[in-house]
Design a protein around this motif. Structure first.
Motif, short mmCIF file in Angstrom:
data_model
loop_
_atom_site.label_atom_id
_atom_site.label_comp_id
_atom_site.label_asym_id
_atom_site.label_seq_id
_atom_site.Cartn_x
_atom_site.Cartn_y
_atom_site.Cartn_z
N CYS A 31 0.85 -1.18 0.00
CA CYS A 31 0.00 0.00 0.00
C CYS A 31 0.89 1.24 0.00
O CYS A 31 1.99 1.22 0.57
CB CYS A 31 -0.90 -0.01 1.23
SG CYS A 31 -1.92 1.46 1.44
N SER B 44 0.54 3.72 1.73
CA SER B 44 0.75 4.09 3.13
C SER B 44 2.03 3.47 3.68
O SER B 44 2.69 4.06 4.54
CB SER B 44 -0.44 3.62 3.98
OG SER B 44 -1.64 4.23 3.56
N ASP B 45 2.36 2.26 3.19
CA ASP B 45 3.60 1.62 3.61
C ASP B 45 4.81 2.49 3.24
O ASP B 45 5.76 2.64 4.02
CB ASP B 45 3.75 0.25 2.96
CG ASP B 45 2.61 -0.70 3.28
OD1 ASP B 45 1.91 -0.46 4.28
OD2 ASP B 45 2.43 -1.68 2.54
N HIS C 242 -0.31 -3.81 5.72
CA HIS C 242 -1.62 -3.99 6.35
C HIS C 242 -2.65 -4.51 5.34
O HIS C 242 -3.83 -4.21 5.44
CB HIS C 242 -2.10 -2.72 7.05
CG HIS C 242 -2.18 -1.51 6.17
ND1 HIS C 242 -2.10 -0.23 6.66
CD2 HIS C 242 -2.37 -1.36 4.83
CE1 HIS C 242 -2.22 0.64 5.67
NE2 HIS C 242 -2.39 -0.03 4.56
N GLU C 243 -2.17 -5.27 4.37
CA GLU C 243 -3.03 -6.02 3.47
C GLU C 243 -2.58 -7.48 3.56
O GLU C 243 -1.85 -7.99 2.72
CB GLU C 243 -2.92 -5.50 2.04
CG GLU C 243 -3.38 -4.07 1.88
CD GLU C 243 -3.21 -3.52 0.47
OE1 GLU C 243 -3.85 -2.51 0.15
OE2 GLU C 243 -2.44 -4.12 -0.32
N GLY D 217 -6.56 -6.25 7.99
CA GLY D 217 -6.41 -4.98 7.32
C GLY D 217 -5.61 -3.98 8.11
O GLY D 217 -4.57 -4.31 8.70
N CYS D 218 -6.11 -2.75 8.17
CA CYS D 218 -5.35 -1.63 8.72
C CYS D 218 -5.28 -1.60 10.24
O CYS D 218 -4.46 -0.87 10.80
CB CYS D 218 -5.95 -0.30 8.24
SG CYS D 218 -6.00 -0.14 6.45
N GLN E 216 -12.17 2.48 13.85
CA GLN E 216 -11.09 3.34 13.36
C GLN E 216 -11.14 4.72 13.99
O GLN E 216 -10.15 5.46 13.96
CB GLN E 216 -11.13 3.45 11.83
CG GLN E 216 -12.35 4.15 11.26
CD GLN E 216 -13.48 3.20 10.94
OE1 GLN E 216 -13.70 2.22 11.63
NE2 GLN E 216 -14.20 3.49 9.88
N MET F 56 -3.25 0.50 15.09
CA MET F 56 -3.07 0.18 13.68
C MET F 56 -2.12 -1.02 13.53
O MET F 56 -1.37 -1.35 14.46
CB MET F 56 -2.56 1.39 12.91
CG MET F 56 -3.36 2.67 13.16
SD MET F 56 -5.15 2.46 13.04
CE MET F 56 -5.35 2.30 11.27
N THR F 57 -2.14 -1.62 12.37
CA THR F 57 -1.40 -2.87 12.16
C THR F 57 0.10 -2.68 12.29
O THR F 57 0.82 -3.59 12.67
CB THR F 57 -1.76 -3.46 10.79
OG1 THR F 57 -3.19 -3.56 10.70
CG2 THR F 57 -1.17 -4.82 10.59
N CYS G 99 -7.15 -3.37 2.37
CA CYS G 99 -6.98 -1.92 2.54
C CYS G 99 -7.57 -1.19 1.34
O CYS G 99 -8.57 -0.50 1.46
CB CYS G 99 -5.51 -1.54 2.72
SG CYS G 99 -5.28 0.25 2.85
N THR H 58 -11.22 0.57 1.56
CA THR H 58 -11.12 2.03 1.52
C THR H 58 -12.07 2.61 0.48
O THR H 58 -12.65 3.69 0.68
CB THR H 58 -9.68 2.46 1.22
OG1 THR H 58 -8.83 2.02 2.28
CG2 THR H 58 -9.56 3.97 1.10
#
Length: 295
Positions: free
Chosen positions: A41, A43-44, A63-64, A88-89, A106, A114-115, A162, A166
């Motif tokens: 992701c 985000s990573d 987180h996937e 997930g997240c 969340q 969070m993960t 994710c 989303t």
């Protein structure tokens, strides 16, 4: 505690390296998962490079997560060894506040776990913060584990944990479906998933991308229309067109231009998170009765 192989980055500009990390002891309501696939992701990348600030190193993103249950705690009721599952997240929350009781963990009043990269009790999690799915195994509270149906490969399922949710969440929340005009900004990792889901829900789907270079892919994924935002005529032609716009781009955009594409009381959802603050003119919001939601 149990050891797991992982890929971690130690500095914002460092390369990923193979390391060994410790996973917490299996609790009564915990599930131990052998990870088979972990999606990548954006985000990573943001976290590994500390682009959002507050990154903790060594950092193990991911987180996937899709894999198989290897062991369960004594009070776990939903899963058994060998089940196909995903994460997930998030991996925990307080479970007792208003948002948690409303299944909106969340937004946990006491801070969702969070993960990866969330500070936790070192007595519970070695190192004092969570580490993600770029690893061989993970321990997760049962409530934050989901089943993966037999009909979908674990490699295909992983990004849905994710990217998939989303996009699915706002599409469902704002009732995307027949008769609704939905625009997806961007055709990247989030965008193409959004096009598929929105089309499957029956909405009339438009892709707004910088250029037409991905138009064939957009149409193949289910888009009915495709416009280049580099062409300012696009913003004139599509004014007051959409019930719902999902912005998947993690970059600075002229949000006012996109808000003017909404119908009266339309909704713009910000899904891509850029580094810089958003800038919106109040008169734009007032003039179209729009709602702008960060989710």
């Amino acid at each position: 505690m149990s050891a797991a192989a992982a890929y971690a980055v130690s500095t914002p500009d460092g390369a990923f390296e193979k390391v060994t990390i410790e996973r917490r002891e299996l609790g009564r309501r915990d599930v131990l998962i052998d990870i088979k696939f972990a999606g990548i992701c954006h985000s990573d990348i943001h976290t590994a490079r500390d682009e959002w600030g507050g990154a903790k190193y060594p950092c193990v993103p991911g987180h996937e997560i899709a894999g198989l249950v290897a062991e369960v705690g004594s009070e776990v009721t939903k899963y058994q060894v060998g089940d196909r599952v995903g994460v997930g997240c998030m991996v925990n929350s307080c479970g007792v506040c208003g948002p948690c009781l409303a299944n909106e963990e969340q937004y946990c009043d006491n801070g969702a776990t969070m993960t990866y990269n969330t500070t936790v009790d070192p007595a519970v999690q070695p190192g004092g913060y969570t580490m993600g799915g770029y690893s061989t195994r993970v321990v997760v509270t049962e409530h934050f584990v989901v089943s993966i149906p037999e009909g979908i490969g674990l490699d295909v399922a992983a990004p849905l944990l994710c990217a998939g949710v989303t996009l699915f969440s706002p599409l469902r929340h704002w009732n995307a479906g027949p008769g609704k005009q939905v625009a997806i900004i961007g055709m990247g990792g989030l965008g193409h998933v959004g096009v598929k889901i929105a089309a499957a829900m029956g909405a009339e789907v438009t892709v707004l991308s910088h250029s037409l270079s991905k138009q064939d892919d957009g149409k193949r994924f289910g888009a009915h229309h495709y416009y280049a935002t580099a062409d300012q005529q696009t913003f004139r032609d599509l004014r007051n067109r959409f019930d719902l716009i999902l912005n998947t781009v993690a970059a600075d955009l002229p949000i006012d231009d996109y808000l003017r594409l909404l119908k009266l009381d339309g909704t713009l959802v910000i899904l891509g998170l850029p580094e810089n603050p958003l800038s919106v003119k109040p008169f734009t919001m007032a003039g179209i009765g729009a709602r702008c939601r960060v989710r």
